[in-house]
Design a protein around this motif. Structure first.
Motif, PDB file in Angstrom:
ATOM      1  N   ARG A   9       0.840  -1.203   0.000  1.00  0.00           N
ATOM      2  CA  ARG A   9       0.000   0.000   0.000  1.00  0.00           C
ATOM      3  C   ARG A   9       0.877   1.256   0.000  1.00  0.00           C
ATOM      4  N   THR A  10       1.927   1.249   0.798  1.00  0.00           N
ATOM      5  CA  THR A  10       2.839   2.401   0.865  1.00  0.00           C
ATOM      6  C   THR A  10       3.478   2.652  -0.489  1.00  0.00           C
ATOM      7  N   GLN A  11       3.911   1.597  -1.148  1.00  0.00           N
ATOM      8  CA  GLN A  11       4.538   1.732  -2.458  1.00  0.00           C
ATOM      9  C   GLN A  11       3.550   2.325  -3.469  1.00  0.00           C
ATOM     10  N   ALA A  12       2.316   1.875  -3.443  1.00  0.00           N
ATOM     11  CA  ALA A  12       1.297   2.404  -4.355  1.00  0.00           C
ATOM     12  C   ALA A  12       1.039   3.881  -4.083  1.00  0.00           C
ATOM     13  N   VAL A  13       0.938   4.259  -2.818  1.00  0.00           N
ATOM     14  CA  VAL A  13       0.689   5.654  -2.452  1.00  0.00           C
ATOM     15  C   VAL A  13       1.873   6.531  -2.850  1.00  0.00           C
ATOM     16  N   VAL A  14       3.086   6.062  -2.597  1.00  0.00           N
ATOM     17  CA  VAL A  14       4.282   6.830  -2.972  1.00  0.00           C
ATOM     18  C   VAL A  14       4.294   7.082  -4.475  1.00  0.00           C
ATOM     19  N   SER A  15       3.975   6.076  -5.246  1.00  0.00           N
ATOM     20  CA  SER A  15       3.941   6.217  -6.701  1.00  0.00           C
ATOM     21  C   SER A  15       2.892   7.246  -7.140  1.00  0.00           C
ATOM     22  N   LEU A  16       1.709   7.164  -6.562  1.00  0.00           N
ATOM     23  CA  LEU A  16       0.649   8.133  -6.887  1.00  0.00           C
ATOM     24  C   LEU A  16       1.053   9.553  -6.481  1.00  0.00           C
ATOM     25  N   ILE A  17       1.660   9.688  -5.309  1.00  0.00           N
ATOM     26  CA  ILE A  17       2.075  11.017  -4.845  1.00  0.00           C
ATOM     27  C   ILE A  17       3.132  11.593  -5.773  1.00  0.00           C
ATOM     28  N   SER A  92      14.522   7.944  -8.092  1.00  0.00           N
ATOM     29  CA  SER A  92      13.498   7.001  -8.523  1.00  0.00           C
ATOM     30  C   SER A  92      12.462   6.854  -7.414  1.00  0.00           C
ATOM     31  N   ILE A  93      11.356   6.239  -7.738  1.00  0.00           N
ATOM     32  CA  ILE A  93      10.279   6.013  -6.766  1.00  0.00           C
ATOM     33  C   ILE A  93      10.808   5.258  -5.548  1.00  0.00           C
ATOM     34  N   SER A  94      11.711   4.324  -5.763  1.00  0.00           N
ATOM     35  CA  SER A  94      12.225   3.512  -4.657  1.00  0.00           C
ATOM     36  C   SER A  94      13.069   4.306  -3.666  1.00  0.00           C
ATOM     37  N   ASP A  95      13.464   5.517  -4.032  1.00  0.00           N
ATOM     38  CA  ASP A  95      14.238   6.376  -3.125  1.00  0.00           C
ATOM     39  C   ASP A  95      13.360   7.022  -2.061  1.00  0.00           C
ATOM     40  N   TYR A  96      12.049   6.975  -2.234  1.00  0.00           N
ATOM     41  CA  TYR A  96      11.119   7.693  -1.356  1.00  0.00           C
ATOM     42  C   TYR A  96      10.296   6.752  -0.494  1.00  0.00           C
ATOM     43  N   THR A  97       9.846   7.299   0.617  1.00  0.00           N
ATOM     44  CA  THR A  97       8.875   6.625   1.461  1.00  0.00           C
ATOM     45  C   THR A  97       7.899   7.681   1.983  1.00  0.00           C
ATOM     46  N   ILE A  98       6.815   7.237   2.560  1.00  0.00           N
ATOM     47  CA  ILE A  98       5.795   8.144   3.076  1.00  0.00           C
ATOM     48  C   ILE A  98       6.248   8.663   4.449  1.00  0.00           C
ATOM     49  N   VAL A  99       5.942   9.907   4.742  1.00  0.00           N
ATOM     50  CA  VAL A  99       6.309  10.516   6.012  1.00  0.00           C
ATOM     51  C   VAL A  99       5.599   9.830   7.171  1.00  0.00           C
ATOM     52  N   SER A 100       4.326   9.504   6.985  1.00  0.00           N
ATOM     53  CA  SER A 100       3.545   8.856   8.034  1.00  0.00           C
ATOM     54  C   SER A 100       2.503   7.943   7.407  1.00  0.00           C
ATOM     55  N   LEU A 101       2.254   6.827   8.038  1.00  0.00           N
ATOM     56  CA  LEU A 101       1.218   5.923   7.542  1.00  0.00           C
ATOM     57  C   LEU A 101      -0.174   6.487   7.782  1.00  0.00           C
ATOM     58  N   SER A 111      -4.307   5.358   3.957  1.00  0.00           N
ATOM     59  CA  SER A 111      -5.637   4.765   4.138  1.00  0.00           C
ATOM     60  C   SER A 111      -6.344   4.556   2.797  1.00  0.00           C
ATOM     61  N   ASN A 112      -7.438   3.799   2.831  1.00  0.00           N
ATOM     62  CA  ASN A 112      -8.257   3.618   1.628  1.00  0.00           C
ATOM     63  C   ASN A 112      -8.736   4.959   1.091  1.00  0.00           C
ATOM     64  N   GLU A 113      -9.134   5.851   1.999  1.00  0.00           N
ATOM     65  CA  GLU A 113      -9.623   7.169   1.598  1.00  0.00           C
ATOM     66  C   GLU A 113      -8.509   7.982   0.934  1.00  0.00           C
ATOM     67  N   ALA A 114      -7.301   7.910   1.488  1.00  0.00           N
ATOM     68  CA  ALA A 114      -6.163   8.631   0.908  1.00  0.00           C
ATOM     69  C   ALA A 114      -5.859   8.091  -0.490  1.00  0.00           C
ATOM     70  N   LEU A 115      -5.861   6.784  -0.624  1.00  0.00           N
ATOM     71  CA  LEU A 115      -5.603   6.160  -1.924  1.00  0.00           C
ATOM     72  C   LEU A 115      -6.647   6.611  -2.949  1.00  0.00           C
ATOM     73  N   GLU A 116      -7.900   6.615  -2.558  1.00  0.00           N
ATOM     74  CA  GLU A 116      -8.972   7.050  -3.454  1.00  0.00           C
ATOM     75  C   GLU A 116      -8.818   8.533  -3.831  1.00  0.00           C
ATOM     76  N   ARG A 117      -8.504   9.382  -2.852  1.00  0.00           N
ATOM     77  CA  ARG A 117      -8.322  10.814  -3.141  1.00  0.00           C
ATOM     78  C   ARG A 117      -7.134  11.049  -4.072  1.00  0.00           C
ATOM     79  N   LEU A 118      -6.058  10.287  -3.890  1.00  0.00           N
ATOM     80  CA  LEU A 118      -4.890  10.438  -4.761  1.00  0.00           C
ATOM     81  C   LEU A 118      -5.207  10.001  -6.186  1.00  0.00           C
ATOM     82  N   ILE A 119      -5.925   8.921  -6.320  1.00  0.00           N
ATOM     83  CA  ILE A 119      -6.340   8.456  -7.662  1.00  0.00           C
ATOM     84  C   ILE A 119      -7.201   9.518  -8.333  1.00  0.00           C
ATOM     85  N   ASN A 120      -8.151  10.075  -7.590  1.00  0.00           N
ATOM     86  CA  ASN A 120      -9.025  11.119  -8.134  1.00  0.00           C
ATOM     87  C   ASN A 120      -8.239  12.371  -8.478  1.00  0.00           C
TER      88      ASN A 120
END
Length: 126
Positions: A9-17, A92-101, A111-120
């Protein structure tokens, strides 16, 4: 199994961000006062005149944009020398991580809501 799920999930969010960040820079809708040393050599994005509060510059912005811009950090495991080398050729994407879960005033979280908002938001920016 739970750790794998969080990592995925973190990897997916980092990529979207990162995708959102790239488009925010490209569209010149960087939130007021945001400073990024890697991308802008410690120059406030507002100094160029293309960014900032009010007027037409606010068109296309989202309340999540500042969170998007502040949600990532360079992984602690990257040495300073390695970081300099990667910065010069682009991270690259692999150089980054999320500041907080978890979501906060300066981070989207994973969260699911964060993932949905990022996709939107990515769809809106495209």
């Amino acid at each position: 199994e739970m750790e794998e799920s969080v990592a995925s999930r973190t990897q997916a969010v980092v990529s979207l961000i990162r995708d959102c960040q790239s488009l925010i820079y490209e569209l010149k809708i960087v939130p007021s006062g945001y400073i990024d040393a890697d991308e802008h050599d410690m120059v406030s994005c507002c100094d160029s005149g293309n960014y900032g509060p009010g007027g037409d510059e606010e068109v296309g912005r989202s309340e999540d944009d500042l969170k998007i811009m502040k949600s990532l950090k360079v992984r602690d495991s990257i040495s300073q020398e390695e970081g300099q080398n990667r910065r010069s050729r682009g991270r690259s994407i692999s150089d980054y991580t999320i500041v907080s879960l978890f979501e906060s005033s300066s981070c989207t979280g994973i969260s699911n809501e964060a993932l949905e908002r990022l996709i939107n938001r990515l769809a809106e920016l495209n």
